[in-house]
Structures are given as structure tokens and as C-alpha cells.
Scaffold this motif. Structure first.
Motif, PDB file in Angstrom:
ATOM      1  N   GLY A  65      36.364  22.712 -40.836  1.00  0.00           N
ATOM      2  CA  GLY A  65      35.002  22.242 -41.073  1.00  0.00           C
ATOM      3  C   GLY A  65      34.170  23.279 -41.799  1.00  0.00           C
ATOM      4  N   PHE A  66      34.350  24.552 -41.399  1.00  0.00           N
ATOM      5  CA  PHE A  66      33.630  25.613 -42.097  1.00  0.00           C
ATOM      6  C   PHE A  66      34.030  25.655 -43.561  1.00  0.00           C
ATOM      7  CE2 PHE A  66      34.034  29.881 -43.886  1.00  0.00           C
ATOM      8  CZ  PHE A  66      32.697  30.222 -43.974  1.00  0.00           C
ATOM      9  N   ARG A  67      35.325  25.578 -43.841  1.00  0.00           N
ATOM     10  CA  ARG A  67      35.768  25.654 -45.233  1.00  0.00           C
ATOM     11  C   ARG A  67      35.158  24.534 -46.079  1.00  0.00           C
ATOM     12  NH1 ARG A  67      40.120  28.909 -46.564  1.00  0.00           N
ATOM     13  NH2 ARG A  67      41.091  30.027 -44.821  1.00  0.00           N
ATOM     14  N   ALA A  68      35.114  23.324 -45.526  1.00  0.00           N
ATOM     15  CA  ALA A  68      34.544  22.198 -46.271  1.00  0.00           C
ATOM     16  C   ALA A  68      33.049  22.412 -46.512  1.00  0.00           C
ATOM     17  CB  ALA A  68      34.784  20.890 -45.511  1.00  0.00           C
ATOM     18  N   ARG A  69      32.342  22.842 -45.462  1.00  0.00           N
ATOM     19  CA  ARG A  69      30.909  23.091 -45.625  1.00  0.00           C
ATOM     20  C   ARG A  69      30.661  24.248 -46.585  1.00  0.00           C
ATOM     21  NH1 ARG A  69      31.090  21.738 -40.085  1.00  0.00           N
ATOM     22  NH2 ARG A  69      31.435  23.910 -39.507  1.00  0.00           N
ATOM     23  N   PHE A  70      31.487  25.291 -46.449  1.00  0.00           N
ATOM     24  CA  PHE A  70      31.326  26.458 -47.308  1.00  0.00           C
ATOM     25  C   PHE A  70      31.526  26.089 -48.773  1.00  0.00           C
ATOM     26  CE2 PHE A  70      33.226  30.762 -48.629  1.00  0.00           C
ATOM     27  CZ  PHE A  70      31.987  31.269 -48.959  1.00  0.00           C
ATOM     28  N   ALA A  71      32.512  25.252 -49.061  1.00  0.00           N
ATOM     29  CA  ALA A  71      32.750  24.816 -50.442  1.00  0.00           C
ATOM     30  C   ALA A  71      31.540  24.068 -50.997  1.00  0.00           C
ATOM     31  CB  ALA A  71      33.996  23.939 -50.502  1.00  0.00           C
ATOM     32  N   ARG A  72      30.951  23.191 -50.172  1.00  0.00           N
ATOM     33  CA  ARG A  72      29.762  22.461 -50.624  1.00  0.00           C
ATOM     34  C   ARG A  72      28.584  23.408 -50.835  1.00  0.00           C
ATOM     35  NH1 ARG A  72      31.542  18.702 -46.594  1.00  0.00           N
ATOM     36  NH2 ARG A  72      29.960  19.492 -45.149  1.00  0.00           N
ATOM     37  N   GLU A  73      28.415  24.352 -49.912  1.00  0.00           N
ATOM     38  CA  GLU A  73      27.309  25.298 -50.021  1.00  0.00           C
ATOM     39  C   GLU A  73      27.459  26.161 -51.281  1.00  0.00           C
ATOM     40  OE1 GLU A  73      24.661  26.034 -47.645  1.00  0.00           O
ATOM     41  OE2 GLU A  73      25.163  24.095 -46.805  1.00  0.00           O
ATOM     42  N   VAL A  74      28.677  26.624 -51.536  1.00  0.00           N
ATOM     43  CA  VAL A  74      28.907  27.468 -52.709  1.00  0.00           C
ATOM     44  C   VAL A  74      28.609  26.688 -53.983  1.00  0.00           C
ATOM     45  CG1 VAL A  74      30.706  28.575 -54.079  1.00  0.00           C
ATOM     46  CG2 VAL A  74      30.522  29.058 -51.636  1.00  0.00           C
ATOM     47  N   SER A  75      29.064  25.435 -54.031  1.00  0.00           N
ATOM     48  CA  SER A  75      28.825  24.615 -55.214  1.00  0.00           C
ATOM     49  C   SER A  75      27.330  24.480 -55.489  1.00  0.00           C
ATOM     50  CB  SER A  75      29.457  23.231 -55.023  1.00  0.00           C
ATOM     51  OG  SER A  75      29.199  22.405 -56.137  1.00  0.00           O
ATOM     52  N   ALA A  76      26.553  24.273 -54.430  1.00  0.00           N
ATOM     53  CA  ALA A  76      25.107  24.170 -54.604  1.00  0.00           C
ATOM     54  C   ALA A  76      24.497  25.520 -54.945  1.00  0.00           C
ATOM     55  CB  ALA A  76      24.469  23.597 -53.337  1.00  0.00           C
ATOM     56  N   ALA A  77      24.962  26.572 -54.263  1.00  0.00           N
ATOM     57  CA  ALA A  77      24.392  27.900 -54.475  1.00  0.00           C
ATOM     58  C   ALA A  77      24.616  28.387 -55.903  1.00  0.00           C
ATOM     59  CB  ALA A  77      24.989  28.893 -53.485  1.00  0.00           C
ATOM     60  N   GLN A  78      25.722  27.973 -56.513  1.00  0.00           N
ATOM     61  CA  GLN A  78      25.993  28.402 -57.880  1.00  0.00           C
ATOM     62  C   GLN A  78      25.010  27.795 -58.874  1.00  0.00           C
ATOM     63  OE1 GLN A  78      30.187  27.292 -57.865  1.00  0.00           O
ATOM     64  NE2 GLN A  78      30.794  29.435 -57.953  1.00  0.00           N
ATOM     65  N   GLN A  79      24.275  26.771 -58.439  1.00  0.00           N
ATOM     66  CA  GLN A  79      23.283  26.148 -59.311  1.00  0.00           C
ATOM     67  C   GLN A  79      21.896  26.766 -59.150  1.00  0.00           C
ATOM     68  OE1 GLN A  79      24.604  23.921 -61.450  1.00  0.00           O
ATOM     69  NE2 GLN A  79      26.521  24.364 -60.374  1.00  0.00           N
ATOM     70  N   VAL A  80      21.714  27.566 -58.108  1.00  0.00           N
ATOM     71  CA  VAL A  80      20.403  28.134 -57.835  1.00  0.00           C
ATOM     72  C   VAL A  80      20.120  29.263 -58.817  1.00  0.00           C
ATOM     73  CG1 VAL A  80      18.948  29.311 -56.147  1.00  0.00           C
ATOM     74  CG2 VAL A  80      20.539  27.527 -55.397  1.00  0.00           C
ATOM     75  N   GLY A  81      18.973  29.177 -59.464  1.00  0.00           N
ATOM     76  CA  GLY A  81      18.574  30.217 -60.394  1.00  0.00           C
ATOM     77  C   GLY A  81      17.195  30.748 -60.052  1.00  0.00           C
ATOM     78  N   GLY A  82      16.686  31.562 -60.922  1.00  0.00           N
ATOM     79  CA  GLY A  82      15.368  32.125 -60.717  1.00  0.00           C
ATOM     80  C   GLY A  82      15.429  33.625 -60.515  1.00  0.00           C
TER      81      GLY A  82
END
Length: 213
Positions: A65-82
Motif C-alpha cells: 500500500g505504501f508503494r502504491a501511495r508513494f508512486a502516486r505522491e511522487v508523480s504529483a510531486a514531480q509536477q510541483v513547481g515554484g
């Protein structure tokens, strides 16, 4: 390079015998510290750029479950800029030891700054708060919740504050709640809904609570 980083505020400790020499494409040259997710290493990219590589603890790595959540979080985090967040540069949530690398920003943590120099002057607090609000706006816009915003996760740099660890706190915290029945976070900065398993869903409001703390 590690000596240069140390001079501008990045404390690097020598690697122990069991520490990795390589994680993904990054050569590991020192230990930066540890936290709720695992250990954080100073790495060096092929082009010489410094990166902070965070690896997962064994109990997290063993949880699907952590791996699945972590993959989703990383995908979103890679889009964060600023300008007020340390960007994610690479990650491997499905490696034997999941990891995520962010830009290594030379600076000192807010914790160390206050400990060493005392309370910040009013104008500095205003600038710091404005930068943190911009950072949280960028993080929340991509559906992420930091869940562990605290002075040690805020770096003070020559270009302004930087929020770190925004890509992993949510997935790690959810795993801790599932496997141990306890919350993952820092007392004093945790919103009430983070402290109970059956309370309301944790949203970006919890980060605003932590910012107030």
C-alpha cells in the motif's frame, strides 16, 4: 563537493559501512540525516549536481500500500513547481528500497537558525510566512498534503525559504496509521484530525494548522 556544501550550511556526515554507495543514477557521498520515512543521503548526479536522496524504512518498503501511495505522491510531486519548494528530480517507488531524490538546496533549517540566532526579526517572519504560503499553495494545487510541516522541514536560503519532503509525508503517514495504529508526524505541529484514526480526512487545512504552529 561535500565540503563546499558543508560551508554553506548543509551538514554532511560520513557514510557507515552498511550505507549504500549508489542509489539509482546517483553516487552517494554522505549522510544528511533521517526522518519519519527513512534515511536521507547526499548524492551526486552524473553532471555534478547535488541531490538529497530519501530512502524508505524497511517496514514501509515491505508494505504494498505504501508503494502504491508513494508512486502516486511522487508523480504529483514531480509536477510541483515554484521558487519555494525543493523540486523532485527522480524517484523509484518500486525499487527494492523505494527512494526519491530532490534538489539539494544549500541552506540552514529554520530549527537551527532559531536555535543559533534566536527569534527572527519581524520583517524576516513576514517574508518567511509569505514564502511558505506560496509553497503550500503550489503543493495543495497538485492534490498533495505535506502532513509534516515543521521548522526542520523548512530551509532558509539566500533566495528565500524552501519547503522540503512534501512528496512523501502523506503516503508514509497513511502506512503508519494502517500498520501501527499510530499517527506519523511531529507533536506540536499536527492538526487534531492527524491524531485519530477515525476522524475527518486530512486535507491541506492540516498544513495551514502546522504553519500556524
Amino acid at each position: 563537493m561535500s565540503d563546499n556544501l558543508a560551508r554553506v550550511g548543509v551538514l554532511v556526515r560520513p557514510l557507515a559501512k552498511n550505507d549504500p554507495q549508489q542509489i539509482g543514477p546517483f553516487r552517494i557521498i554522505g549522510l544528511l540525516g533521517g526522518g519519519g520515512m527513512g534515511r536521507v543521503y547526499l548524492g551526486r548526479a552524473a553532471d555534478g549536481r547535488p541531490v538529497a536522496v530519501k530512502t524508505a524504512r524497511s517496514e514501509l518498503a515491505d508494505d504494498r500500500g505504501f508503494r502504491a501511495r508513494f508512486a502516486r505522491e511522487v508523480s504529483a510531486a514531480q509536477q510541483v513547481g515554484g521558487p519555494f519548494v525543493a523540486p523532485v528530480v527522480d524517484a523509484a517507488p518500486h525499487d527494492d528500497v523505494p527512494w526519491m531524490a530532490t534538489a539539494c538546496v544549500p541552506g540552514v533549517s529554520l530549527t537551527d537558525a532559531v536555535h543559533d540566532c534566536g527569534p527572527l526579526p519581524e520583517h524576516a517572519v513576514r517574508l518567511l510566512t509569505a514564502g511558505l504560503l506560496h509553497a503550500l499553495t503550489a503543493v495543495h494545487a497538485h492534490g498533495l498534503v505535506h502532513r509534516d510541516l515543521k521548522p526542520s522541514n523548512i530551509l532558509l536560503t539566500a533566495e528565500g525559504p524552501r519547503v522540503i519532503d512534501f512528496g512523501i509525508a502523506h503516503s508514509a503517514a497513511d502506512t503508519a496509521l494502517t500498520t501501527t495504529g499510530t499517527a506519523l508526524g511531529t507533536p506540536g505541529f499536527m492538526a487534531p484530525e492527524q491524531l485519530v484514526m477515525t476522524g475527518p480526512k486530512v486535507t491541506g487545512a492540516a498544513d495551514v494548522f502546522a504553519l500556524g504552529g
